[in-house]
Design an enzyme around this catalytic site. Sequence first.
Site, PDB file in Angstrom:
ATOM      1  CG  ASN A 159      -1.704   1.268   1.390  1.00  0.00           C
ATOM      2  OD1 ASN A 159      -1.748   2.087   0.468  1.00  0.00           O
ATOM      3  ND2 ASN A 159      -2.329   1.457   2.541  1.00  0.00           N
ATOM      4  CE  LYS A 171      -0.074   3.293   4.806  1.00  0.00           C
ATOM      5  NZ  LYS A 171       0.053   3.378   6.243  1.00  0.00           N
ATOM      6  CG  HIS A 200      -5.745   2.111   5.292  1.00  0.00           C
ATOM      7  ND1 HIS A 200      -5.282   3.039   6.198  1.00  0.00           N
ATOM      8  CD2 HIS A 200      -4.749   1.212   5.118  1.00  0.00           C
ATOM      9  CE1 HIS A 200      -4.036   2.695   6.548  1.00  0.00           C
ATOM     10  NE2 HIS A 200      -3.698   1.600   5.904  1.00  0.00           N
ATOM     11  CD  GLU A 207      -2.749   5.607   6.804  1.00  0.00           C
ATOM     12  OE1 GLU A 207      -2.738   5.664   5.563  1.00  0.00           O
ATOM     13  OE2 GLU A 207      -1.836   5.046   7.466  1.00  0.00           O
ATOM     14  CD  GLU A 253      -3.249  -2.295   7.257  1.00  0.00           C
ATOM     15  OE1 GLU A 253      -2.140  -2.535   6.767  1.00  0.00           O
ATOM     16  OE2 GLU A 253      -3.891  -1.265   7.019  1.00  0.00           O
ATOM     17  N   GLY A 307       2.775   2.327  10.869  1.00  0.00           N
ATOM     18  CA  GLY A 307       3.732   3.424  10.754  1.00  0.00           C
ATOM     19  C   GLY A 307       4.470   3.748  12.046  1.00  0.00           C
ATOM     20  CB  SER A 324       5.389  -1.739  11.836  1.00  0.00           C
ATOM     21  OG  SER A 324       5.011  -0.411  12.103  1.00  0.00           O
TER      22      SER A 324
HETATM   23  P1  13P Z   1       3.213   0.479   7.562  1.00  0.00           P
HETATM   24  O1  13P Z   1       3.661  -0.843   6.978  1.00  0.00           O
HETATM   25  O2  13P Z   1       3.981   1.639   7.028  1.00  0.00           O
HETATM   26  O3  13P Z   1       3.128   0.427   9.046  1.00  0.00           O
HETATM   27  O4  13P Z   1       1.709   0.710   7.026  1.00  0.00           O
HETATM   28  C1  13P Z   1       0.790  -0.312   7.183  1.00  0.00           C
HETATM   29  C2  13P Z   1      -0.426   0.039   6.425  1.00  0.00           C
HETATM   30  O5  13P Z   1      -1.175   0.920   6.814  1.00  0.00           O
HETATM   31  C3  13P Z   1      -0.688  -0.695   5.169  1.00  0.00           C
HETATM   32  O6  13P Z   1      -1.976  -0.482   4.717  1.00  0.00           O
END
Ligand code: 13P
Length: 248
Positions: free
Chosen positions: A10, A12, A95, A97, A167, A173, A213
Amino acid sequence: MNRRKTVIGNWKMNFTHKETASFLEKFKTNDLDKNADVIFCVPFTDISAAVNALSDTNIKVGAQNLYFEEKGAYTGEVSAKMLSECGVEYVIIGHSERRSLFNETDEIINKKVKKALEYNLKPILCCGETLSQRERGIEYDFIRTQIKSALYGISKEDAKNIVIAYEPIWAIGTGNTATNEQAEEMCLTIRNCVKELYVEEFGEKIIILYGGSVNTKTASELFKMENIDGGLVGSASLKDDFSVIVNA
Ligand code: 13P
């Protein structure tokens, strides 16, 4: 039960059109595990570059969002039909976010999952609890509610095309990967929830991923867990050694 290993990047809001082409042209020269499905979920503006770069490979392209309406006066939104015509096969929905920064509710997410399925896009349905929910001990109930709401009114036939990604928000992150046991336990809970909603056999087949992560050091142990079929990877999917995670 033999489920296919699935590793999804992903991106982002990272990489421009040009950066996408150069990253993927290089990435596809790696020797990748043939038993793994690999998907890059890229920003809308990178879709054509990704589809072009990957057209001679088995690597698939996904989007990170869509809108649940068919078409019309929804300035700034992108429809399922638009994505599907561009060669997109997967789409991330729900997601954390998007839930937290863009106020997406369980109801909106359910509508998006349905619209994606209508256009034969495979939803990558995300769920995950906050740290405070985990500290209060309500994480399992919370995730079960998220899954049930997202899958509300979806038939077993359609649900076969859904990938679920667990997640935990506190792991995204932050560099704090969930322990193998924490991730496994929640993925098992999700699998059991799917079995309750549909049938036992289907729950055994559905692909459930862990995200938060995941990196080259943590991936192989996580992916060995019985109910974790691979990963949804954020920042580590922007690096050349993402292939190490695919091959973990
Ligand atoms: P990270 O791997 O950067 O922690 O992000 C995870 C994520 O949100 C994947 O959708």
